[in-house]
Each structure stands twice: as structure tokens, then as C-alpha cells.
Design a protein around this motif. Structure first.
Motif, PDB file in Angstrom:
ATOM      1  N   ILE A  63       0.838  -1.205   0.000  1.00  0.00           N
ATOM      2  CA  ILE A  63       0.000   0.000   0.000  1.00  0.00           C
ATOM      3  C   ILE A  63       0.872   1.254   0.000  1.00  0.00           C
ATOM      4  CG2 ILE A  63      -1.669   1.332   1.354  1.00  0.00           C
ATOM      5  CD1 ILE A  63      -2.809  -1.343   2.346  1.00  0.00           C
ATOM      6  N   TYR A  64       1.922   1.226   0.806  1.00  0.00           N
ATOM      7  CA  TYR A  64       2.832   2.374   0.895  1.00  0.00           C
ATOM      8  C   TYR A  64       3.506   2.624  -0.453  1.00  0.00           C
ATOM      9  CZ  TYR A  64       6.385   5.470   2.900  1.00  0.00           C
ATOM     10  OH  TYR A  64       7.192   6.552   3.192  1.00  0.00           O
ATOM     11  N   LYS A  70       2.511   6.078  -7.049  1.00  0.00           N
ATOM     12  CA  LYS A  70       1.321   6.341  -7.864  1.00  0.00           C
ATOM     13  C   LYS A  70       1.036   5.200  -8.845  1.00  0.00           C
ATOM     14  CE  LYS A  70       1.159  10.410  -5.949  1.00  0.00           C
ATOM     15  NZ  LYS A  70       0.188  10.684  -4.859  1.00  0.00           N
ATOM     16  N   ILE A  71       1.104   3.972  -8.338  1.00  0.00           N
ATOM     17  CA  ILE A  71       0.766   2.811  -9.155  1.00  0.00           C
ATOM     18  C   ILE A  71      -0.220   1.943  -8.385  1.00  0.00           C
ATOM     19  CG2 ILE A  71       2.877   2.698 -10.533  1.00  0.00           C
ATOM     20  CD1 ILE A  71       4.093   0.861  -8.555  1.00  0.00           C
ATOM     21  N   GLY A  72      -0.982   1.140  -9.107  1.00  0.00           N
ATOM     22  CA  GLY A  72      -1.999   0.320  -8.472  1.00  0.00           C
ATOM     23  C   GLY A  72      -1.419  -0.843  -7.685  1.00  0.00           C
ATOM     24  N   ILE A  76       1.351  -4.318  -8.717  1.00  0.00           N
ATOM     25  CA  ILE A  76       2.474  -4.624  -7.823  1.00  0.00           C
ATOM     26  C   ILE A  76       2.429  -6.088  -7.404  1.00  0.00           C
ATOM     27  CG2 ILE A  76       3.482  -4.168  -5.551  1.00  0.00           C
ATOM     28  CD1 ILE A  76       2.583  -1.279  -5.830  1.00  0.00           C
ATOM     29  N   LYS A  77       1.240  -6.561  -7.039  1.00  0.00           N
ATOM     30  CA  LYS A  77       1.108  -7.953  -6.602  1.00  0.00           C
ATOM     31  C   LYS A  77       1.377  -8.925  -7.746  1.00  0.00           C
ATOM     32  CE  LYS A  77      -2.094  -7.005  -2.804  1.00  0.00           C
ATOM     33  NZ  LYS A  77      -3.437  -7.252  -2.222  1.00  0.00           N
ATOM     34  N   GLU A  78       1.001  -8.537  -8.961  1.00  0.00           N
ATOM     35  CA  GLU A  78       1.282  -9.391 -10.114  1.00  0.00           C
ATOM     36  C   GLU A  78       2.789  -9.504 -10.346  1.00  0.00           C
ATOM     37  OE1 GLU A  78      -0.676 -11.268 -12.082  1.00  0.00           O
ATOM     38  OE2 GLU A  78      -2.286 -10.812 -10.659  1.00  0.00           O
ATOM     39  N   GLU A  79       3.485  -8.375 -10.207  1.00  0.00           N
ATOM     40  CA  GLU A  79       4.940  -8.397 -10.373  1.00  0.00           C
ATOM     41  C   GLU A  79       5.607  -9.205  -9.266  1.00  0.00           C
ATOM     42  OE1 GLU A  79       7.179  -7.093 -12.697  1.00  0.00           O
ATOM     43  OE2 GLU A  79       5.356  -6.984 -13.886  1.00  0.00           O
TER      44      GLU A  79
END
Length: 256
Positions: A63-64, A70-72, A76-79
Motif C-alpha cells: 500500500i505504501y 502512484k501505481i496500483g 504490484i502484486k502481479e509483479e
């Protein structure tokens, strides 16, 4: 007679040492948040997040990161899946992944922009997409999982034909673009770069650490980065983290 300025320098070094020790032992969550605040490369941030054991802390850091960059959170979780899978899966289609084995010169990029092995066969160099040892097929890791820059194979072939003196002068002229040092200091720096490429030689027992000491804005960081970019598997580390240091040095044989 004791020098007052020497005592001040010693106290300053002690304070810096305490700061470094605190950085090593701080929590993963706070460490990664500082990485985000310092605009550390996203690849290194994601690697660090993937190593967090607590799912609650991992979610908090995601979240931080999402808010600061400024990205979803979903991308991030997919990466992150790529990094966790890379840690758990040591084989790809029956082939084992490695960045080190006897006879390997280094990992390089071929003309198709793929990571390949650079092998020395007697006095000649050649590249291989895979290498077999004791009936086990080994392949190089994906470029996105390597924290250092890779040379292009054709450039390595060109420099391999150069004499040691020519290569020395090329490195010296390269470093002079970033620093203004004395000749004897340039000699130490250039020799250190060469040393990183023969660190596995049986006569090499340790690598010296170079300390650039000067007042602010004198090019210390610039010089360090210039050295890192041409050293063997050079990794520029802004923050000290024990897990990363061991992984870079032991698993990748990197120069930190």
C-alpha cells in the motif's frame, strides 16, 4: 600530543558505524519504506517485499509503495509473483538455473537480447544458451532477476582482443571522465576494477575496500557508481541489508 580534529573524526566515524548497524537490524517493513522514499530501483524494492514473511507487513508495504509511486496495488502484486516464484522454483522445463559454475567467464547479452553463458574454451571465447554438467542442464537466470548490468557479448569479444595495456588505458580514461584524482589514486582504482574480475583466483584472498573521504559535493558517489558499472557484476547498494549483501556476494558473486 593528540589532535582535536582527529578525535572529532573518530567520533564521527563511530556515529556513522552505529547508524549502519541500526540500518542492518531495522525491521524489513521500515527498511523497504526507506527504499521507496529514496527512489530505489523498483526491482530491488520488489525483491525486498517478496522476502517479508508477515503477510500483514507485506500488505502494508505494498500500500505504501502504491501510494508513493502512484501505481496500483494489483500490478504490484502481479509483479511480486515473479519474484516469489523465482525463489521457489529452481528449474525451468527440466533445466536448472545458475549464474556460477567452473569454466564460466560471465553472463552476457547476445544479439537477441537474451542472457547467455560466456565460456572460455582454451584461448577462445564462445557463448552458450545452456551448459551441461554431470548430465544436468543449466541455464542462465532471467535478466530481470539480476541486479547488475550485463555486457554485450560482441563488446566482450572486441575487448578480449585488446592487450592488457590498452584495456588499462581505456578504463583509466573512462574513470577520468568522472573524477579528478592523483595518478597514484587512479592506479589503485583501475587495479581494483581489474581485481574484481579475478577474485576467484586461488592467489586472491580478499578484495580491498576503497573509501572516498572528502567534504560533500566532491564526486564521491559519482566515482563509486562509475567504478561499480565496470566492475565484475557491480551492484550499487544505497542501503545496507544483510540478506541482500549475502545473496549478492554468495549467490551471484557480485561486486558490492
Amino acid at each position: 600530543m593528540n589532535r582535536p580534529d582527529l578525535a572529532d573524526e573518530i567520533n564521527e566515524l563511530k556515529q556513522k558505524n552505529e547508524t549502519l548497524e541500526n540500518q542492518i537490524y531495522e525491521s524489513d517493513k521500515n527498511y523497504i519504506k526507506r527504499m521507496v522514499d529514496n527512489n530505489t530501483h523498483l526491482d530491488l524494492v520488489l525483491r525486498a517485499i517478496a522476502e517479508i514473511e508477515s503477510e500483514i507487513e507485506k500488505e502494508e508495504v505494498i500500500i505504501y509503495l502504491a501510494e508513493r509511486r502512484k501505481i496500483g496495488r494489483k500490478p504490484i502484486k502481479e509483479e511480486l509473483k515473479k519474484y516469489t516464484e523465482a525463489e521457489d522454483i529452481k528449474t525451468v522445463l527440466g533445466s536448472h538455473i545458475t549464474a556460477n559454475f567452473t569454466g564460466l567467464v560471465d553472463l552476457v547479452i547476445d544479439r537477441d537480447n537474451n542472457v547467455v553463458f560466456l565460456i572460455k574454451d582454451r584461448d577462445a571465447l564462445r557463448i552458450e544458451k545452456a551448459w551441461e554438467i554431470d548430465n544436468i542442464k543449466w541455464i542462465p537466470p532471467n535478466k530481470k532477476h539480476l541486479p547488475f548490468m550485463l555486457p554485450r557479448a560482441e563488446n566482450v569479444f572486441d575487448y578480449y582482443r585488446c592487450s592488457d595495456d590498452e584495456l588499462f588505458q581505456d578504463i583509466l580514461q573512462y574513470l577520468k571522465r568522472f573524477s579528478c584524482l592523483s595518478d597514484k589514486h587512479f592506479l589503485i582504482v583501475v587495479c581494483t576494477v581489474f581485481l574484481t574480475y579475478i577474485q576467484d583466483h586461488p592467489d586472491i584472498h580478499y578484495l580491498a575496500m576503497i573509501l572516498f573521504y572528502a567534504i560533500p559535493e566532491r564526486g564521491k558517489s559519482r566515482t563509486g557508481k562509475a567504478i561499480t558499472h565496470i566492475a565484475f557484476r557491480g551492484v550499487h547498494v544505497v542501503d545496507i541489508r544483510e540478506a541482500n549483501l549475502f545473496r549478492f556476494s554468495q549467490d551471484l558473486k557480485a561486486t558490492i
